[in-house]
Write an enzyme that holds these catalytic residues in place. Structure first.
Site, mmCIF file in Angstrom:
data_model
loop_
_atom_site.group_PDB
_atom_site.id
_atom_site.type_symbol
_atom_site.label_atom_id
_atom_site.label_comp_id
_atom_site.label_asym_id
_atom_site.label_seq_id
_atom_site.Cartn_x
_atom_site.Cartn_y
_atom_site.Cartn_z
ATOM 1 N N LYS A 11 0.837 -1.201 0.000
ATOM 2 C CA LYS A 11 0.000 0.000 0.000
ATOM 3 C C LYS A 11 0.877 1.258 0.000
ATOM 4 O O LYS A 11 2.083 1.198 0.295
ATOM 5 C CB LYS A 11 -0.924 -0.034 1.212
ATOM 6 C CG LYS A 11 -2.020 -1.115 1.113
ATOM 7 C CD LYS A 11 -2.906 -1.073 2.354
ATOM 8 C CE LYS A 11 -4.123 -1.971 2.224
ATOM 9 N NZ LYS A 11 -4.960 -1.913 3.453
ATOM 10 N N TYR A 51 -12.290 -2.875 -3.558
ATOM 11 C CA TYR A 51 -12.886 -2.774 -2.220
ATOM 12 C C TYR A 51 -14.425 -2.726 -2.269
ATOM 13 O O TYR A 51 -15.045 -2.239 -1.321
ATOM 14 C CB TYR A 51 -12.331 -1.543 -1.500
ATOM 15 C CG TYR A 51 -10.936 -1.751 -0.927
ATOM 16 C CD1 TYR A 51 -10.654 -2.823 -0.077
ATOM 17 C CD2 TYR A 51 -9.908 -0.862 -1.210
ATOM 18 C CE1 TYR A 51 -9.377 -3.004 0.458
ATOM 19 C CE2 TYR A 51 -8.623 -1.036 -0.673
ATOM 20 C CZ TYR A 51 -8.376 -2.120 0.167
ATOM 21 O OH TYR A 51 -7.118 -2.295 0.704
ATOM 22 N N PHE A 59 -15.579 4.274 6.453
ATOM 23 C CA PHE A 59 -14.197 4.611 6.085
ATOM 24 C C PHE A 59 -13.915 4.410 4.596
ATOM 25 O O PHE A 59 -12.782 4.572 4.157
ATOM 26 C CB PHE A 59 -13.212 3.781 6.924
ATOM 27 C CG PHE A 59 -13.405 2.283 6.841
ATOM 28 C CD1 PHE A 59 -12.897 1.552 5.775
ATOM 29 C CD2 PHE A 59 -14.114 1.605 7.828
ATOM 30 C CE1 PHE A 59 -13.084 0.183 5.690
ATOM 31 C CE2 PHE A 59 -14.307 0.220 7.761
ATOM 32 C CZ PHE A 59 -13.779 -0.486 6.684
ATOM 33 N N ARG A 94 -1.512 -13.830 5.415
ATOM 34 C CA ARG A 94 -2.259 -13.088 6.439
ATOM 35 C C ARG A 94 -1.537 -13.154 7.792
ATOM 36 O O ARG A 94 -1.554 -12.187 8.555
ATOM 37 C CB ARG A 94 -3.688 -13.638 6.595
ATOM 38 C CG ARG A 94 -4.579 -13.538 5.371
ATOM 39 C CD ARG A 94 -5.190 -12.194 5.128
ATOM 40 N NE ARG A 94 -6.087 -11.719 6.163
ATOM 41 C CZ ARG A 94 -6.815 -10.608 6.031
ATOM 42 N NH1 ARG A 94 -6.748 -9.877 4.919
ATOM 43 N NH2 ARG A 94 -7.581 -10.197 7.006
ATOM 44 N N THR A 100 -5.884 -6.607 10.709
ATOM 45 C CA THR A 100 -6.254 -5.406 9.950
ATOM 46 C C THR A 100 -5.948 -4.130 10.719
ATOM 47 O O THR A 100 -5.374 -3.182 10.172
ATOM 48 C CB THR A 100 -7.771 -5.460 9.637
ATOM 49 O OG1 THR A 100 -8.043 -6.678 8.927
ATOM 50 C CG2 THR A 100 -8.206 -4.269 8.817
ATOM 51 N N ARG A 111 2.134 -5.521 9.988
ATOM 52 C CA ARG A 111 1.222 -4.470 10.445
ATOM 53 C C ARG A 111 1.472 -4.113 11.913
ATOM 54 O O ARG A 111 1.366 -2.952 12.309
ATOM 55 C CB ARG A 111 -0.221 -4.915 10.221
ATOM 56 C CG ARG A 111 -0.612 -4.927 8.737
ATOM 57 C CD ARG A 111 -1.908 -5.668 8.517
ATOM 58 N NE ARG A 111 -2.491 -5.413 7.204
ATOM 59 C CZ ARG A 111 -3.636 -5.957 6.786
ATOM 60 N NH1 ARG A 111 -4.296 -6.791 7.580
ATOM 61 N NH2 ARG A 111 -4.110 -5.680 5.592
ATOM 62 N N ASN A 125 -1.898 0.290 7.047
ATOM 63 C CA ASN A 125 -1.428 -1.029 7.490
ATOM 64 C C ASN A 125 -0.531 -1.730 6.469
ATOM 65 O O ASN A 125 -0.452 -2.953 6.434
ATOM 66 C CB ASN A 125 -2.608 -1.893 7.951
ATOM 67 C CG ASN A 125 -3.665 -2.073 6.881
ATOM 68 O OD1 ASN A 125 -3.447 -1.721 5.734
ATOM 69 N ND2 ASN A 125 -4.803 -2.654 7.250
ATOM 70 N N HIS A 128 -1.935 -5.027 1.535
ATOM 71 C CA HIS A 128 -3.180 -5.767 1.374
ATOM 72 C C HIS A 128 -2.830 -7.226 1.175
ATOM 73 O O HIS A 128 -1.844 -7.547 0.513
ATOM 74 C CB HIS A 128 -3.955 -5.267 0.140
ATOM 75 C CG HIS A 128 -5.091 -6.189 -0.211
ATOM 76 N ND1 HIS A 128 -6.296 -6.153 0.457
ATOM 77 C CD2 HIS A 128 -5.183 -7.212 -1.096
ATOM 78 C CE1 HIS A 128 -7.084 -7.104 -0.034
ATOM 79 N NE2 HIS A 128 -6.435 -7.766 -0.974
ATOM 80 N N GLU A 139 -9.505 -11.267 -6.751
ATOM 81 C CA GLU A 139 -8.525 -10.176 -6.708
ATOM 82 C C GLU A 139 -7.355 -10.424 -7.666
ATOM 83 O O GLU A 139 -6.898 -9.495 -8.334
ATOM 84 C CB GLU A 139 -8.015 -9.997 -5.272
ATOM 85 C CG GLU A 139 -9.105 -9.477 -4.347
ATOM 86 C CD GLU A 139 -8.676 -9.425 -2.880
ATOM 87 O OE1 GLU A 139 -7.527 -9.809 -2.576
ATOM 88 O OE2 GLU A 139 -9.497 -9.006 -2.049
HETATM 89 P P1 IDP Z 1 -7.923 -6.598 5.495
HETATM 90 O O1 IDP Z 1 -7.129 -5.604 4.680
HETATM 91 O O2 IDP Z 1 -7.163 -7.063 6.700
HETATM 92 O O3 IDP Z 1 -8.465 -7.741 4.669
HETATM 93 P P2 IDP Z 1 -10.614 -5.488 5.458
HETATM 94 O O4 IDP Z 1 -11.632 -5.611 6.538
HETATM 95 O O5 IDP Z 1 -10.820 -6.231 4.197
HETATM 96 O O6 IDP Z 1 -9.182 -5.817 6.099
HETATM 97 O O7 IDP Z 1 -10.494 -3.921 5.135
HETATM 98 C C1 IDP Z 1 -9.758 -3.463 4.024
HETATM 99 C C2 IDP Z 1 -8.945 -2.261 4.429
HETATM 100 O O8 IDP Z 1 -9.822 -1.208 4.859
HETATM 101 C C3 IDP Z 1 -8.024 -2.471 5.624
HETATM 102 O O9 IDP Z 1 -6.795 -3.092 5.288
HETATM 103 C C4 IDP Z 1 -7.822 -1.060 6.109
HETATM 104 O O10 IDP Z 1 -6.886 -0.356 5.281
HETATM 105 C C5 IDP Z 1 -9.205 -0.466 5.895
HETATM 106 N N1 IDP Z 1 -10.028 -0.569 7.109
HETATM 107 C C6 IDP Z 1 -10.666 -1.693 7.569
HETATM 108 N N2 IDP Z 1 -11.341 -1.436 8.697
HETATM 109 C C7 IDP Z 1 -11.122 -0.120 8.954
HETATM 110 C C8 IDP Z 1 -11.583 0.754 10.019
HETATM 111 O O11 IDP Z 1 -12.310 0.361 10.936
HETATM 112 N N3 IDP Z 1 -11.160 2.042 9.949
HETATM 113 C C9 IDP Z 1 -10.344 2.509 8.949
HETATM 114 N N4 IDP Z 1 -9.911 1.725 7.941
HETATM 115 C C10 IDP Z 1 -10.298 0.434 7.950
HETATM 116 MG MG MG Z 2 -9.903 -7.807 3.193
#
Ligand code: IDP
Ligand code: MG
Length: 151
Positions: A11, A51, A59, A94, A100, A111, A125, A128, A139
């Site tokens: 990212k 996304y 967000f 992961r 996350t 992360r 973080n 991805h 994806e």
């Molecule tokens: P992941 O990246 O661990 O799979 P997802 O739930 O798929 O997590 O969310 C995608 C991305 O959205 C996260 O990596 C993060 O950058 C962002 N994100 C997820 N939850 C939040 C939140 O509660 N606040 C702000 N950003 C979030």
């Molecule tokens: Mg995800």
């Protein structure tokens, strides 16, 4: 254990903070094989498709800006996209990535060590990683053509 493919994106915060090499090192050390890599432009359309499942989250609009590098001055919205392959690759990546939420990610994960939450509540973080086999297949096909991936 199944041989899987999974999509990784370094990212914009990861690129900006010079963590690209570290991400690749950690994935290589997990015993996985890199089978595709490219710097590619994250168009608005690609970001929203990637996304799509999160489009109703509060967000979401910040996330689209983040992944397009708008908070990190990434030229032409470029990002590094990777496909790794190996036994249980989705879970293995992961595990290396960590949770996350960077505040909840275990110390030693990418992360956990390098992620942060900004004062505007943006999760930065670093990378991805696809979360399950259906997501990974969707994806990988979204970011790469078949002929860009080592068979
Ligand atoms: P992941 O990246 O661990 O799979 P997802 O739930 O798929 O997590 O969310 C995608 C991305 O959205 C996260 O990596 C993060 O950058 C962002 N994100 C997820 N939850 C939040 C939140 O509660 N606040 C702000 N950003 C979030
Ligand atoms: Mg995800």
């Amino acid at each position: 254990m199944p041989i899987e493919q999974t999509l990784i994106l370094v990212k914009p915060d990861g690129a900006h903070r010079k963590l690209t090499g570290l991400v690749i090192d950690r994935l290589d050390a997990a015993g996985l094989e890199m089978v595709a890599a490219k710097m590619t432009c994250v168009t608005e359309k690609l970001a929203r498709e990637h996304y799509a499942a999160l489009s109703d989250k509060p967000f979401f609009e910040g996330l689209i800006k983040y992944i397009r590098g708008e908070f990190h001055g990434i030229k032409d919205h470029r990002i590094l996209a990777l496909v790794y392959r190996g036994e249980n690759a989705i879970k293995a990546v992961r595990a290396v990535a960590g949770a996350t939420n960077p505040e909840q990610a275990a110390p030693g994960t990418i992360r956990g060590s390098f992620g942060r939450i900004t004062t505007a509540q943006q999760f930065e973080n670093v990378l991805h990683a696809s979360s399950d086999p259906a997501d990974a297949a969707r994806e990988v096909a979204l970011w790469f053509r078949k002929d860009e991936i080592i068979p």
